[in-house]
Write a protein that holds these residues in place. Sequence first.
Motif, PDB file in Angstrom:
ATOM      1  N   ASP A  14       0.846  -1.193   0.000  1.00  0.00           N
ATOM      2  CA  ASP A  14       0.000   0.000   0.000  1.00  0.00           C
ATOM      3  C   ASP A  14       0.880   1.241   0.000  1.00  0.00           C
ATOM      4  N   GLY A  15       0.484   2.232  -0.771  1.00  0.00           N
ATOM      5  CA  GLY A  15       1.224   3.482  -0.811  1.00  0.00           C
ATOM      6  C   GLY A  15       2.414   3.494  -1.747  1.00  0.00           C
ATOM      7  N   MET A  16       2.626   2.411  -2.494  1.00  0.00           N
ATOM      8  CA  MET A  16       3.753   2.361  -3.432  1.00  0.00           C
ATOM      9  C   MET A  16       3.575   3.425  -4.510  1.00  0.00           C
ATOM     10  N   THR A  17       4.671   4.100  -4.832  1.00  0.00           N
ATOM     11  CA  THR A  17       4.633   5.095  -5.903  1.00  0.00           C
ATOM     12  C   THR A  17       5.026   4.448  -7.231  1.00  0.00           C
ATOM     13  N   VAL A  18       4.751   5.147  -8.312  1.00  0.00           N
ATOM     14  CA  VAL A  18       5.155   4.666  -9.633  1.00  0.00           C
ATOM     15  C   VAL A  18       6.677   4.564  -9.698  1.00  0.00           C
ATOM     16  N   ALA A  19       7.394   5.501  -9.086  1.00  0.00           N
ATOM     17  CA  ALA A  19       8.865   5.451  -9.075  1.00  0.00           C
ATOM     18  C   ALA A  19       9.352   4.176  -8.393  1.00  0.00           C
ATOM     19  N   GLU A  20       8.750   3.816  -7.277  1.00  0.00           N
ATOM     20  CA  GLU A  20       9.140   2.595  -6.577  1.00  0.00           C
ATOM     21  C   GLU A  20       8.839   1.366  -7.422  1.00  0.00           C
ATOM     22  N   LEU A  21       7.710   1.373  -8.107  1.00  0.00           N
ATOM     23  CA  LEU A  21       7.370   0.251  -8.985  1.00  0.00           C
ATOM     24  C   LEU A  21       8.368   0.144 -10.131  1.00  0.00           C
ATOM     25  N   LEU A  22       8.694   1.252 -10.758  1.00  0.00           N
ATOM     26  CA  LEU A  22       9.692   1.248 -11.837  1.00  0.00           C
ATOM     27  C   LEU A  22      11.017   0.678 -11.348  1.00  0.00           C
ATOM     28  N   ASN A  23      11.446   1.093 -10.171  1.00  0.00           N
ATOM     29  CA  ASN A  23      12.718   0.621  -9.629  1.00  0.00           C
ATOM     30  C   ASN A  23      12.676  -0.852  -9.252  1.00  0.00           C
ATOM     31  N   SER A  24      11.491  -1.381  -8.956  1.00  0.00           N
ATOM     32  CA  SER A  24      11.373  -2.786  -8.547  1.00  0.00           C
ATOM     33  C   SER A  24      11.291  -3.749  -9.730  1.00  0.00           C
ATOM     34  N   GLU A  25      10.989  -3.230 -10.903  1.00  0.00           N
ATOM     35  CA  GLU A  25      10.870  -4.088 -12.075  1.00  0.00           C
ATOM     36  C   GLU A  25      12.251  -4.561 -12.521  1.00  0.00           C
ATOM     37  N   GLU A  26      12.326  -5.761 -13.066  1.00  0.00           N
ATOM     38  CA  GLU A  26      13.602  -6.362 -13.466  1.00  0.00           C
ATOM     39  C   GLU A  26      14.372  -5.521 -14.467  1.00  0.00           C
ATOM     40  N   ALA A  27      13.677  -4.809 -15.327  1.00  0.00           N
ATOM     41  CA  ALA A  27      14.338  -4.013 -16.352  1.00  0.00           C
ATOM     42  C   ALA A  27      15.054  -2.804 -15.754  1.00  0.00           C
ATOM     43  N   GLY A  28      14.765  -2.501 -14.507  1.00  0.00           N
ATOM     44  CA  GLY A  28      15.365  -1.323 -13.898  1.00  0.00           C
ATOM     45  C   GLY A  28      14.751  -0.060 -14.461  1.00  0.00           C
ATOM     46  N   ARG A  29      15.271   1.040 -14.050  1.00  0.00           N
ATOM     47  CA  ARG A  29      14.721   2.311 -14.524  1.00  0.00           C
ATOM     48  C   ARG A  29      15.327   2.657 -15.883  1.00  0.00           C
ATOM     49  N   PRO A  30      14.497   2.779 -16.886  1.00  0.00           N
ATOM     50  CA  PRO A  30      15.013   3.110 -18.217  1.00  0.00           C
ATOM     51  C   PRO A  30      15.450   4.571 -18.285  1.00  0.00           C
ATOM     52  N   ARG A  31      16.151   4.906 -19.314  1.00  0.00           N
ATOM     53  CA  ARG A  31      16.587   6.289 -19.493  1.00  0.00           C
ATOM     54  C   ARG A  31      15.385   7.214 -19.661  1.00  0.00           C
ATOM     55  N   TYR A  32      14.407   6.774 -20.420  1.00  0.00           N
ATOM     56  CA  TYR A  32      13.165   7.518 -20.616  1.00  0.00           C
ATOM     57  C   TYR A  32      12.010   6.559 -20.397  1.00  0.00           C
ATOM     58  N   ALA A  33      10.941   7.030 -19.798  1.00  0.00           N
ATOM     59  CA  ALA A  33       9.785   6.161 -19.595  1.00  0.00           C
ATOM     60  C   ALA A  33       8.518   6.985 -19.607  1.00  0.00           C
ATOM     61  N   SER A  34       7.471   6.380 -20.102  1.00  0.00           N
ATOM     62  CA  SER A  34       6.126   6.916 -19.970  1.00  0.00           C
ATOM     63  C   SER A  34       5.334   5.853 -19.239  1.00  0.00           C
ATOM     64  N   VAL A  35       4.457   6.273 -18.355  1.00  0.00           N
ATOM     65  CA  VAL A  35       3.676   5.335 -17.568  1.00  0.00           C
ATOM     66  C   VAL A  35       2.210   5.685 -17.714  1.00  0.00           C
ATOM     67  N   VAL A  36       1.423   4.684 -18.045  1.00  0.00           N
ATOM     68  CA  VAL A  36      -0.013   4.873 -18.183  1.00  0.00           C
ATOM     69  C   VAL A  36      -0.687   4.100 -17.066  1.00  0.00           C
ATOM     70  N   THR A  37      -1.468   4.793 -16.238  1.00  0.00           N
ATOM     71  CA  THR A  37      -2.276   4.120 -15.229  1.00  0.00           C
ATOM     72  C   THR A  37      -3.738   4.342 -15.596  1.00  0.00           C
ATOM     73  N   ARG A  38      -4.618   3.827 -14.782  1.00  0.00           N
ATOM     74  CA  ARG A  38      -6.045   3.982 -15.042  1.00  0.00           C
ATOM     75  C   ARG A  38      -6.452   5.452 -15.032  1.00  0.00           C
ATOM     76  N   LYS A  39      -5.744   6.257 -14.275  1.00  0.00           N
ATOM     77  CA  LYS A  39      -6.155   7.641 -14.069  1.00  0.00           C
ATOM     78  C   LYS A  39      -5.358   8.677 -14.841  1.00  0.00           C
TER      79      LYS A  39
END
Length: 68
Positions: A14-39
């Motif tokens: 609970d309370g996880m940010t998109v930045a934390e999710l990006l950092n937790s993914e195996e691909a790591g943080r890309p140089r550039y990223a766009s993130v689409v959520t429901r909102k």
Amino acid sequence: MEIIVSGKRKEVTDGMTVAELLNSEEAGRPRYASVVTRKEILIDGGFEDAVLQDGDIVEFIYTGDEKC
């Protein structure tokens, strides 16, 4: 809480940010990223302030080259 990331269900804290999710993914943080959520659509910014909600559907769009 449960979200969907790139079509797969994922349990996150609970309370996880998109930045934390990006950092937790195996691909790591890309140089550039766009993130689409429901909102909203986040393009190379706002990741630290965007808190995920239960049931959010998240799609990452990665680009690794400035020219993309």
